[in-house]
Design an enzyme around this catalytic site. Structure first.
Site, mmCIF file in Angstrom:
data_model
loop_
_atom_site.group_PDB
_atom_site.id
_atom_site.type_symbol
_atom_site.label_atom_id
_atom_site.label_comp_id
_atom_site.label_asym_id
_atom_site.label_seq_id
_atom_site.Cartn_x
_atom_site.Cartn_y
_atom_site.Cartn_z
ATOM 1 N N GLY A 57 -1.470 -1.280 -4.948
ATOM 2 C CA GLY A 57 -0.989 -2.429 -5.723
ATOM 3 C C GLY A 57 -1.667 -3.760 -5.488
ATOM 4 O O GLY A 57 -1.653 -4.620 -6.365
ATOM 5 N N GLU A 112 -0.423 -7.775 0.609
ATOM 6 C CA GLU A 112 0.534 -6.907 -0.091
ATOM 7 C C GLU A 112 0.714 -7.409 -1.522
ATOM 8 O O GLU A 112 0.619 -8.605 -1.782
ATOM 9 C CB GLU A 112 1.900 -6.991 0.606
ATOM 10 C CG GLU A 112 2.074 -6.014 1.761
ATOM 11 C CD GLU A 112 2.557 -4.648 1.283
ATOM 12 O OE1 GLU A 112 2.357 -4.311 0.103
ATOM 13 O OE2 GLU A 112 3.135 -3.926 2.106
ATOM 14 N N ASP A 113 1.010 -6.482 -2.421
ATOM 15 C CA ASP A 113 1.353 -6.890 -3.791
ATOM 16 C C ASP A 113 2.763 -7.459 -3.843
ATOM 17 O O ASP A 113 3.006 -8.522 -4.385
ATOM 18 C CB ASP A 113 1.211 -5.694 -4.759
ATOM 19 C CG ASP A 113 1.940 -4.431 -4.279
ATOM 20 O OD1 ASP A 113 2.497 -4.428 -3.155
ATOM 21 O OD2 ASP A 113 1.942 -3.435 -5.025
ATOM 22 N N ASP A 116 9.490 -5.652 -0.921
ATOM 23 C CA ASP A 116 10.808 -5.338 -1.483
ATOM 24 C C ASP A 116 11.798 -5.162 -0.336
ATOM 25 O O ASP A 116 12.381 -6.120 0.149
ATOM 26 C CB ASP A 116 10.680 -4.084 -2.357
ATOM 27 C CG ASP A 116 11.995 -3.636 -2.966
ATOM 28 O OD1 ASP A 116 12.977 -4.388 -2.895
ATOM 29 O OD2 ASP A 116 12.051 -2.512 -3.504
ATOM 30 N N LYS A 144 10.690 -9.968 -3.003
ATOM 31 C CA LYS A 144 12.108 -9.831 -3.374
ATOM 32 C C LYS A 144 12.927 -10.151 -2.130
ATOM 33 O O LYS A 144 12.390 -10.173 -1.018
ATOM 34 C CB LYS A 144 12.398 -8.389 -3.819
ATOM 35 C CG LYS A 144 11.665 -7.968 -5.092
ATOM 36 C CD LYS A 144 12.093 -6.561 -5.507
ATOM 37 C CE LYS A 144 11.224 -6.005 -6.599
ATOM 38 N NZ LYS A 144 11.520 -4.593 -6.933
ATOM 39 N N PHE A 165 12.830 -4.663 -11.197
ATOM 40 C CA PHE A 165 11.546 -3.960 -11.125
ATOM 41 C C PHE A 165 10.493 -4.694 -11.953
ATOM 42 O O PHE A 165 10.738 -5.072 -13.086
ATOM 43 C CB PHE A 165 11.705 -2.521 -11.622
ATOM 44 C CG PHE A 165 10.551 -1.653 -11.235
ATOM 45 C CD1 PHE A 165 10.401 -1.226 -9.930
ATOM 46 C CD2 PHE A 165 9.588 -1.295 -12.171
ATOM 47 C CE1 PHE A 165 9.316 -0.444 -9.547
ATOM 48 C CE2 PHE A 165 8.498 -0.507 -11.804
ATOM 49 C CZ PHE A 165 8.368 -0.085 -10.489
ATOM 50 N N VAL A 166 9.319 -4.894 -11.367
ATOM 51 C CA VAL A 166 8.255 -5.625 -12.069
ATOM 52 C C VAL A 166 6.974 -4.781 -12.153
ATOM 53 O O VAL A 166 6.722 -3.931 -11.302
ATOM 54 C CB VAL A 166 7.938 -6.976 -11.376
ATOM 55 C CG1 VAL A 166 9.063 -7.969 -11.565
ATOM 56 C CG2 VAL A 166 7.636 -6.790 -9.889
ATOM 57 N N ASP A 172 2.521 -1.118 -10.527
ATOM 58 C CA ASP A 172 2.635 -0.010 -11.475
ATOM 59 C C ASP A 172 4.059 0.473 -11.670
ATOM 60 O O ASP A 172 4.946 0.208 -10.864
ATOM 61 C CB ASP A 172 1.821 1.179 -10.963
ATOM 62 C CG ASP A 172 2.501 1.861 -9.763
ATOM 63 O OD1 ASP A 172 2.898 1.141 -8.827
ATOM 64 O OD2 ASP A 172 2.667 3.093 -9.784
ATOM 65 N N ARG A 178 -1.008 -1.212 -14.354
ATOM 66 C CA ARG A 178 -1.597 -2.068 -13.312
ATOM 67 C C ARG A 178 -2.520 -3.141 -13.879
ATOM 68 O O ARG A 178 -2.722 -4.182 -13.263
ATOM 69 C CB ARG A 178 -2.403 -1.214 -12.318
ATOM 70 C CG ARG A 178 -1.554 -0.292 -11.466
ATOM 71 C CD ARG A 178 -2.384 0.238 -10.307
ATOM 72 N NE ARG A 178 -1.787 1.393 -9.658
ATOM 73 C CZ ARG A 178 -0.878 1.339 -8.687
ATOM 74 N NH1 ARG A 178 -0.433 0.184 -8.281
ATOM 75 N NH2 ARG A 178 -0.405 2.444 -8.142
HETATM 76 P P1 IMP Z 1 8.952 -2.107 0.491
HETATM 77 O O1 IMP Z 1 8.426 -1.210 1.558
HETATM 78 O O2 IMP Z 1 10.309 -1.663 -0.005
HETATM 79 O O3 IMP Z 1 8.923 -3.571 0.853
HETATM 80 O O4 IMP Z 1 8.071 -1.888 -0.799
HETATM 81 C C1 IMP Z 1 6.782 -2.272 -0.913
HETATM 82 C C2 IMP Z 1 6.030 -1.434 -1.930
HETATM 83 O O5 IMP Z 1 6.891 -0.859 -2.941
HETATM 84 C C3 IMP Z 1 5.097 -2.337 -2.668
HETATM 85 O O6 IMP Z 1 3.866 -2.449 -1.995
HETATM 86 C C4 IMP Z 1 4.990 -1.668 -4.031
HETATM 87 O O7 IMP Z 1 3.985 -0.683 -4.014
HETATM 88 C C5 IMP Z 1 6.324 -1.012 -4.237
HETATM 89 N N1 IMP Z 1 7.226 -1.862 -5.054
HETATM 90 C C6 IMP Z 1 8.300 -2.560 -4.631
HETATM 91 N N2 IMP Z 1 8.899 -3.212 -5.657
HETATM 92 C C7 IMP Z 1 8.166 -2.919 -6.751
HETATM 93 C C8 IMP Z 1 8.266 -3.322 -8.139
HETATM 94 O O8 IMP Z 1 9.162 -4.073 -8.569
HETATM 95 N N3 IMP Z 1 7.312 -2.821 -8.968
HETATM 96 C C9 IMP Z 1 6.308 -1.990 -8.545
HETATM 97 N N4 IMP Z 1 6.178 -1.602 -7.269
HETATM 98 C C10 IMP Z 1 7.093 -2.060 -6.372
#
Ligand code: IMP
Length: 192
Positions: A57, A112-113, A116, A144, A165-166, A172, A178
């Site tokens: 991402g 990081e993209d 979450d 987030k 969700f974005v 993606d 993407r």
């Molecule tokens: P975390 O480990 O829950 O913080 O999630 C991080 C990863 O989940 C990101 O690097 C994304 O690849 C994916 N992700 C989290 N939220 C979204 C979203 O809203 N859209 C797309 N990918 C997401």
């Protein structure tokens, strides 16, 4: 797919239960990434950080970010899994591709993209810290409200967003979308 989203794209990928709206425009992204680049350049003046992109991402954000730096730097990449083909985190993180750089005694900036739950950041911090770098900081395009405590680790945030969700700008849904140049929210359609 074009760089702008339309409803037909959602139908094509069986996302007809969702509507979309533009959350962050291309111009807003460009302006913010420029500011982040200036800040990071200032903070790392005289240093040569290793900038590690988290695939997949972060590839667009990282490409734009490094073009806004006026310091020397090196790049590397790693890949982790967490979402699969879903709009919710699977709750476990796995390493799919590791870095190849020697990061001992180096300053690390992880790109990081989106943050979450915060699980990926926690996992990456623990993984990279084993190599004994001098410092580790995270920069994320989007954040987030995290569910786990990662305070102090994510030093640079493009935009704080709400918990929906974005897609777009590297992000993606099931590997699609993407290439969109803005970031869009996917909102579940209201049932009548
Ligand atoms: P975390 O480990 O829950 O913080 O999630 C991080 C990863 O989940 C990101 O690097 C994304 O690849 C994916 N992700 C989290 N939220 C979204 C979203 O809203 N859209 C797309 N990918 C997401």
């Amino acid at each position: 797919m074009a760089t702008k989203l339309n409803q037909l794209d959602l139908e094509k990928y069986n996302l007809d239960k969702y509507t979309f709206e533009e959350l962050i425009s291309e111009k807003e992204l460009n302006d913010r990434v420029k500011k982040l680049g200036q800040q990071i350049s200032k903070d790392y003046k005289g240093k040569i950080p290793v900038i590690i992109g988290v695939l997949n991402g972060s590839f667009l954000f990282m490409a734009d970010l490094v073009r806004n730096l006026n310091i020397d730097f090196e790049v590397d990449f790693l890949k982790i899994s967490s979402y699969g083909n879903d709009t919710k985190s699977s709750g476990t993180v796995g390493l799919i591709k590791d870095i190849s750089a020697d990061i001992k005694d180096r300053d690390i900036i992880v790109v990081e993209d989106i943050v979450d739950t915060g699980l990926s950041v926690e996992f990456l911090y623990n993984r990279l810290n084993k190599e004994k770098p001098s410092s580790i900081r995270f920069v994320t395009c989007l954040k987030k409200p995290s569910k786990i405590n990662i305070d102090g680790l994510v030093n640079y945030i493009g935009f704080n967003i709400s918990d929906s969700f974005v897609i777009g700008y590297g992000l993606d849904y099931a590997q699609k979308f993407r290439g969109l140049s803005s970031i869009y929210n996917l909102n579940p359609k209201k049932e009548n």
